[in-house]
Design a protein around this motif. Structure first.
Motif, PDB file in Angstrom:
ATOM      1  N   LYS A  16       0.833  -1.197   0.000  1.00 48.07           N
ATOM      2  CA  LYS A  16       0.000   0.000   0.000  1.00 48.07           C
ATOM      3  C   LYS A  16       0.873   1.255   0.000  1.00 48.07           C
ATOM      4  N   LEU A  17       1.906   1.238   0.841  1.00 47.81           N
ATOM      5  CA  LEU A  17       2.809   2.384   0.934  1.00 47.81           C
ATOM      6  C   LEU A  17       3.506   2.632  -0.405  1.00 47.81           C
ATOM      7  N   GLU A  18       3.952   1.568  -1.054  1.00 47.17           N
ATOM      8  CA  GLU A  18       4.624   1.715  -2.346  1.00 47.17           C
ATOM      9  C   GLU A  18       3.659   2.234  -3.409  1.00 47.17           C
ATOM     10  N   ALA A  19       2.414   1.782  -3.378  1.00 45.96           N
ATOM     11  CA  ALA A  19       1.418   2.267  -4.336  1.00 45.96           C
ATOM     12  C   ALA A  19       1.147   3.762  -4.127  1.00 45.96           C
ATOM     13  N   LEU A  20       1.044   4.179  -2.875  1.00 47.19           N
ATOM     14  CA  LEU A  20       0.827   5.593  -2.575  1.00 47.19           C
ATOM     15  C   LEU A  20       2.016   6.439  -3.023  1.00 47.19           C
ATOM     16  N   ARG A  21       3.228   5.929  -2.782  1.00 46.53           N
ATOM     17  CA  ARG A  21       4.439   6.637  -3.211  1.00 46.53           C
ATOM     18  C   ARG A  21       4.459   6.790  -4.730  1.00 46.53           C
ATOM     19  N   ALA A  22       4.208   5.688  -5.438  1.00 47.20           N
ATOM     20  CA  ALA A  22       4.247   5.720  -6.904  1.00 47.20           C
ATOM     21  C   ALA A  22       3.187   6.670  -7.462  1.00 47.20           C
ATOM     22  N   PHE A  23       1.985   6.640  -6.891  1.00 43.08           N
ATOM     23  CA  PHE A  23       0.907   7.521  -7.342  1.00 43.08           C
ATOM     24  C   PHE A  23       1.271   8.986  -7.108  1.00 43.08           C
ATOM     25  N   THR A  24       1.765   9.283  -5.903  1.00 36.35           N
ATOM     26  CA  THR A  24       2.146  10.658  -5.566  1.00 36.35           C
ATOM     27  C   THR A  24       3.225  11.164  -6.514  1.00 36.35           C
ATOM     28  N   ARG A  36       5.263  14.525   4.876  1.00 38.58           N
ATOM     29  CA  ARG A  36       5.226  13.486   5.907  1.00 38.58           C
ATOM     30  C   ARG A  36       4.631  12.222   5.297  1.00 38.58           C
ATOM     31  N   GLN A  37       5.214  11.092   5.628  1.00 38.43           N
ATOM     32  CA  GLN A  37       4.717   9.817   5.130  1.00 38.43           C
ATOM     33  C   GLN A  37       3.465   9.409   5.915  1.00 38.43           C
ATOM     34  N   PRO A  38       2.570   8.621   5.304  1.00 39.97           N
ATOM     35  CA  PRO A  38       1.365   8.202   6.018  1.00 39.97           C
ATOM     36  C   PRO A  38       1.726   7.365   7.241  1.00 39.97           C
ATOM     37  N   ASN A  39       0.982   7.557   8.327  1.00 42.17           N
ATOM     38  CA  ASN A  39       1.222   6.742   9.516  1.00 42.17           C
ATOM     39  C   ASN A  39       0.376   5.465   9.435  1.00 42.17           C
ATOM     40  N   GLU A  40       0.537   4.586  10.410  1.00 35.30           N
ATOM     41  CA  GLU A  40      -0.148   3.290  10.405  1.00 35.30           C
ATOM     42  C   GLU A  40      -1.670   3.454  10.362  1.00 35.30           C
ATOM     43  N   LYS A  41      -2.188   4.396  11.138  1.00 41.88           N
ATOM     44  CA  LYS A  41      -3.637   4.637  11.173  1.00 41.88           C
ATOM     45  C   LYS A  41      -4.143   5.081   9.797  1.00 41.88           C
ATOM     46  N   GLU A  42      -3.400   5.976   9.142  1.00 35.63           N
ATOM     47  CA  GLU A  42      -3.796   6.458   7.820  1.00 35.63           C
ATOM     48  C   GLU A  42      -3.739   5.334   6.783  1.00 35.63           C
ATOM     49  N   LEU A  43      -2.705   4.502   6.873  1.00 27.86           N
ATOM     50  CA  LEU A  43      -2.595   3.375   5.941  1.00 27.86           C
ATOM     51  C   LEU A  43      -3.771   2.419   6.108  1.00 27.86           C
TER      52      LEU A  43
END
Length: 110
Positions: A16-24, A36-43
């Motif tokens: 999920k984190l990698e997908a968000l990074r690639a999209f951004t 700021r990178q997404p935190n656990e709650k946001e993920l």
């Protein structure tokens, strides 16, 4: 092009984190490392879908043109043109004014 296929829910936090990074980075190059990178709650609260074995179709450009037999149908035919245009960035009122507007925001596809 249009991608068609069955959407699959991405559940692994790393994926999920990698997908968000690639999209951004696709939308606003340079923003991922600047923010700021997404935190656990946001993920956990964010759903990411990916297409499994997509098939692709072509989108026609140019004037509207239906199949000849479709013109006999009592159905509206046409297009709705959409335009997306970036405007001048607006600073958050609470953002330190000494921090310059980054180039990726100031020059965002204008």
């Amino acid at each position: 092009m249009v991608a068609l296929g069955k959407a699959i829910l991405v559940e692994a936090p790393g994926e999920k984190l990698e997908a968000l990074r690639a999209f951004t980075e696709k939308i606003v190059p340079g923003r991922w490392e600047d923010a700021r990178q997404p935190n656990e709650k946001e993920l956990k609260a964010t759903s990411i879908l990916k297409l499994g074995s997509p098939s692709f179709g072509k989108i026609r450009s140019g004037p509207v043109q239906d199949d000849e037999e479709d013109y006999a149908l009592p159905v509206w035919a046409g297009i709705v043109p959409l335009h997306l245009q970036a405007e001048t960035p607006v600073r958050d009122e609470r953002c330190d004014p000494a921090i310059p507007t980054p180039a990726y925001a100031a020059n965002y596809k204008r």
